[in-house]
Design an enzyme around this catalytic site. Structure first.
Site, PDB file in Angstrom:
ATOM      1  N   LYS A 220       0.863  -1.181   0.000  1.00 50.49           N
ATOM      2  CA  LYS A 220       0.000   0.000   0.000  1.00 50.49           C
ATOM      3  C   LYS A 220       0.899   1.230   0.000  1.00 50.49           C
ATOM      4  CE  LYS A 220      -3.728   2.103   2.780  1.00 50.49           C
ATOM      5  NZ  LYS A 220      -4.590   1.913   3.960  1.00 50.49           N
TER       6      LYS A 220
ATOM      7  N   SER B  39      -9.553   2.073   3.120  1.00 51.81           N
ATOM      8  CA  SER B  39      -8.677   2.822   2.251  1.00 51.81           C
ATOM      9  C   SER B  39      -7.670   1.945   1.488  1.00 51.81           C
ATOM     10  CB  SER B  39      -7.901   3.857   3.079  1.00 51.81           C
ATOM     11  OG  SER B  39      -7.065   3.201   4.029  1.00 51.81           O
TER      12      SER B  39
ATOM     13  N   SER C 165      -9.648  -0.383   7.363  1.00 50.25           N
ATOM     14  CA  SER C 165      -9.122  -0.325   5.994  1.00 50.25           C
ATOM     15  C   SER C 165      -8.439  -1.578   5.467  1.00 50.25           C
ATOM     16  CB  SER C 165      -8.158   0.844   5.867  1.00 50.25           C
ATOM     17  OG  SER C 165      -8.891   2.013   5.684  1.00 50.25           O
TER      18      SER C 165
HETATM   19  N1  GLN Z   1     -12.975   4.300   6.629  1.00 51.88           N
HETATM   20  C1  GLN Z   1     -12.297   4.757   7.799  1.00 51.88           C
HETATM   21  C2  GLN Z   1     -11.886   6.201   7.619  1.00 51.88           C
HETATM   22  O1  GLN Z   1     -12.209   6.761   6.635  1.00 51.88           O
HETATM   23  C3  GLN Z   1     -11.115   3.890   8.100  1.00 51.88           C
HETATM   24  C4  GLN Z   1      -9.931   4.181   7.270  1.00 51.88           C
HETATM   25  C5  GLN Z   1      -8.734   3.367   7.687  1.00 51.88           C
HETATM   26  O2  GLN Z   1      -8.850   2.350   8.364  1.00 51.88           O
HETATM   27  N2  GLN Z   1      -7.577   3.831   7.288  1.00 51.88           N
HETATM   28  O3  GLN Z   1     -11.258   6.770   8.441  1.00 51.88           O
END
Ligand code: GLN
Length: 497
Positions: free
Chosen positions: A80, A163, A187
């Protein structure tokens, strides 16, 4: 029978073939690089460096030939783009870091390289890991001129989740046998669920955060994503372990061989089923798949125990106070001075800060910086931030109460299957609400995973979430592996792939 293509092999099988020299690391790397370049339309990758990849592969081949093979020698993986890497640009999906080249590798990257893995490239993600649909990246994927959302390999009109959307899409499309992701509020688990793959977020502190571009430091955690629990175990064993000199929150818990207990019996395993995860908001197709998975666990000898996580709903406001608060502080380093974007035309220093940050950050990031600055400001700190911290503690206590009567907790990962591109992009709150089932475990710092459990509306994959108690990764992987021995959801593939 013809032997399966390289991209259909599991990490475990590929590692075996590499070590037996049935295939070379260079061949494996070239095979995947070829696939990535031939099919850029998913938008999963943002950077390749063929030369660096092949150099790593050659080194792996030499070790294997010398009888010094390491656990993952020659296995291609991708990271990532939130992990910094010496050999590839590191952008965190942000214009602020477009083209940024790190002078060092993140610990997770180093550990996987030390285990012999070969880095294929960098994967698209939401800007600074903020998002649930991978529609917030400001970086043009390979093969694109402009930023473009990552697409779900099961249905290219849908999001892959976020994400770590590029990570999940790459594994589902067999562009990499395994990848890294990060999970702050879901994420790893949510994109794994949306793309029909397996992913695990370990206990907070088990994997070093050194070199992981920070979003919310008390929540951020790295983990592997692959097609099976068996493959995740191989990567997780390489990733975890203390990093005392570089991450003060990394725990002094030794690395573990997570593959060892995979086949243990789960006879008598007590699976807690939280009533709050099966309420009104849960789509019927997701519910049906999750119920089916729970029945399968009963067949495997597990017992279902009704439990309650009474503050599940509160995890949304609590997370969306704490995470932005930490983000507003973490992102203050992007000021145009030391690294990253700097506005071209500006007056004084303040003007330079303003223009740099206005140009460099996208809308969602700005929204969170503003929320974060607000909840931390004098006069609101007690009402929001402090209150959220107190409820965070209560949420963690609720889990400990629940674990008195069960060994693991199971439920849905997300209320629905992957939605259509653009469907929620104008409505941040709709995105936030969809995080409801992953946020409680994140706030408590617990390990959690997603594994393919069936299919729902539009033939889209549905994940089952398993949450363990602290350091319960082995048990989660064991429970997931036994399920995957009895089912084939993780082996199904998107059409045309
Ligand atoms: N969807 C969550 C956010 O927007 C989690 C994102 C993540 O785990 N990086 O913060």
């Amino acid at each position: 029978m013809t032997s399966p293509a390289l991209h259909d092999l599991s990490v475990a099988e590929l590692a075996r073939q590499l070590q037996k020299r049935e295939v070379s690391a260079v061949e494996a790397a070239q095979h995947f690089l070829g696939r990535i370049q031939a099919a850029p339309e998913l938008g999963a990758f943002v950077a390749l460096n063929e030369e660096a990849t092949l150099a790593q592969a050659r080194a792996a081949d030499e070790r294997i030939a010398a009888g010094q093979a390491r656990a993952l020698d020659g296995v291609p993986i991708a990271h990532k783009d939130i992990f910094v890497t010496k050999n590839f640009p590191s952008t965190a999906g942000s214009k602020m870091l477009a083209g940024y080249q790190s002078p060092f590798d993140a610990t997770v990257v180093t550990r996987l390289a030390e285990a012999g893995a070969v880095t294929l490239g960098k994967l698209n993600c939401d800007e600074f890991a903020m998002g649930s649909a991978n529609e917030n990246s400001a970086i043009a994927p390979l093969g694109f001129e402009q930023p473009a959302p990552v697409r779900n390999p099961w249905d290219s009109s849908r999001v892959p989740g976020g994400s770590s959307g590029g990570s999940a899409a790459a594994v589902a499309a067999r562009l990499a046998p395994a990848v890294t992701g990060t999970d702050t509020g879901g994420s790893i688990r949510q994109p794994a669920s949306f793309c029909g793959i397996t992913g695990i977020k370990p206990t907070y502190g088990r994997a070093s955060r050194y070199g992981m571009i920070a979003f919310a430091s008390s929540l951020d955690q790295a983990g592997p994503m692959a097609r099976s629990a068996e493959d995740c175990a191989l990567l997780l064993s390489a990733i975890c372990g203390p990093d005392p000199d570089r991450d003060s929150t990394s725990l002094d818990v030794p690395a573990e061989d997570f593959s060892r207990g995979l086949n243990d019996s789960i006879e008598g395993l007590r699976i807690g089923v939280p009533a709050e995860f099966f309420g009104e908001g849960l789509a019927p197709d997701v519910r049906a798949a999750v119920d089916g998975a729970l029945k399968e666990y009963e067949k495997l000898g597990a017992t279902l125990v009704p439990i309650s996580l009474p503050r599940t709903e509160l995890s949304i406001p609590v997370y969306y106070i704490i995470a932005p608060a930490e983000a507003s502080s973490n992102l203050s380093r992007f000021d145009g001075v030391k690294f990253g974007h700097r506005a071209k035309d500006y007056g004084d220093l303040t003007d330079m800060y303003k223009k740099t940050r206005a140009e460099g950050f996208g809308d969602e990031v700005k929204r969170r910086i503003m929320i974060g600055a607000y909840v931390l400001s004098h006069g609101y700190y007690d009402a929001y931030y402090l209150q959220a911290q107190k409820i965070r503690r209560m949420i963690a206590d609720d889990f400990q109460q629940a674990f008195k009567s069960c060994d693991v907790i199971a439920g849905p990962v997300a209320p629905t299957v992957a939605w259509k591109l653009g469907e929620k992009s104008a409505d941040p709150v709709a995105n936030y609400l969809a995080d409801i089932f992953t946020l409680p475990g994140s706030l408590a710092g617990l390990p959690g995973m997603s594994l393919p459990a069936g299919f729902g509306e539009g033939g889209m994959p549905v994940g089952l979430q398993l949450i363990g108690n602290y350091f319960g990764e082995s048990r989660l992987l064991n429970a997931a592996h036994r399920f995957q021995q009895a089912t084939d959801f993780h082996l199904r593939r998107p059409q045309g792939i």
